[in-house]
Design an enzyme around this catalytic site. Sequence first.
Site, PDB file in Angstrom:
ATOM      1  N   ASP A 109      21.527  59.295  15.646  1.00 42.41           N
ATOM      2  CA  ASP A 109      21.455  59.810  14.280  1.00 42.41           C
ATOM      3  C   ASP A 109      19.976  60.119  13.994  1.00 42.41           C
ATOM      4  O   ASP A 109      19.105  59.525  14.612  1.00 42.41           O
ATOM      5  CB  ASP A 109      22.012  58.705  13.370  1.00 42.41           C
ATOM      6  CG  ASP A 109      21.542  58.829  11.947  1.00 42.41           C
ATOM      7  OD1 ASP A 109      21.819  59.871  11.345  1.00 42.41           O
ATOM      8  OD2 ASP A 109      20.919  57.882  11.438  1.00 42.41           O
TER       9      ASP A 109
ATOM     10  N   ASP B 294      22.593  54.132  11.626  1.00 41.27           N
ATOM     11  CA  ASP B 294      22.234  53.110  10.642  1.00 41.27           C
ATOM     12  C   ASP B 294      22.979  53.263   9.322  1.00 41.27           C
ATOM     13  O   ASP B 294      23.045  52.334   8.545  1.00 41.27           O
ATOM     14  CB  ASP B 294      20.728  53.163  10.352  1.00 41.27           C
ATOM     15  CG  ASP B 294      20.346  54.446   9.624  1.00 41.27           C
ATOM     16  OD1 ASP B 294      20.969  55.494   9.914  1.00 41.27           O
ATOM     17  OD2 ASP B 294      19.467  54.398   8.759  1.00 41.27           O
TER      18      ASP B 294
END
Length: 336
Positions: A32, A230
Amino acid sequence: MVGTGLGAEHGILIKGGEHLELAHKVNTVVLDKTGTITAGKPSVIDVWSAEAASEADLVRLAAALEAQSEHPLGRAIVEYARERGGVWPEASEVRAVPGKGIEANIDGHVVRVGNRRWIAEELYIQVPDERLAAYESEAKTAVIVASDDQIMGVIAIADAVKPDAKQAVERLRAMGIDVWMVTGDNERTAEAVASQVGIDHVMASVLPQDKVGKVAELKRRGSVVAMVGDGINDAPALAEADIGIAMGTGTDIAMEAADIALMRSNLMGVVNAIELSKATMRKIRQNLFWAFFYNVIGIPLAAAGILNPMIAGAAMALSSVSVVSNSLLLKGRRFD
Ligand code: ADP
Ligand code: MG
């Protein structure tokens, strides 16, 4: 047990032996962008306002909406507005649109703060590209502010890449692993960040609900995929991946969905987790060899009556001792 213990000592929490046994097969890592490759602490770098508004007005307008947002970009805008006096108008009917932006009603006007694609969809207007191109090619995220069907300006927000990101990507690639970046941010900003850390596979403008589909697609092509993220929007992809790895600074739901949680939020933890899995699997194979080796030689000898029963008993015990000792040798391994 030694492997998971060693991981814990290095801030790599592995939720079960099966994940440790699978991680060494990973050949594709999907990272990400925000909060994983970058620090996740964005700050406003520049503000450009169209003729209809002053810069201060623009910031106030954006802050009025973002004060109701939990998005890191929103927090950056609010912080910037606070530093500059910090009063903003009342916004009603605030609605966050995941992966796109936020909209609300201010003094009878529909105000939107978000990315270019969404603004263009909502307003049927093209956002002037030169301004955005300049920001985005410098890896900044350009957030557009619009009131009704007029563009009021652009706020450029930057989020620094983590200091170890480049090294971690290099190490993963040296292990023969394909590294991908997936982000909801636009193509140009994503490409600029990717080139800073040496990633050449980029999936940009991915809506939060589509990240999981991207991981599934890579799996269908036969890759063993580790997803590293996250955010709340990463959680389904973390669960879908063969191995989900969550950053320790991430949201609770990401940690919950992941198989491995990194207590430090640096990317070298990903490299270390895979190396730990490789080292553990090597130990397991060595142990199997020693366990079988003793028995393959010892049992026929004992059956033929050539081996003194006392020595046979001792050999039996020694095979266990050698396996346990060999496993404990793993503890001496050091990671970056
Ligand atoms: P990421 O995958 O980087 O965490 P998101 O999916 O949360 O990104 O958001 C994608 C894009 O949507 C952002 O880069 C931004 O342009 C826009 N966006 C989303 N929420 C907001 C918001 N509250 N304010 C401004 N822009 C937003
Ligand atoms: Mg993120």
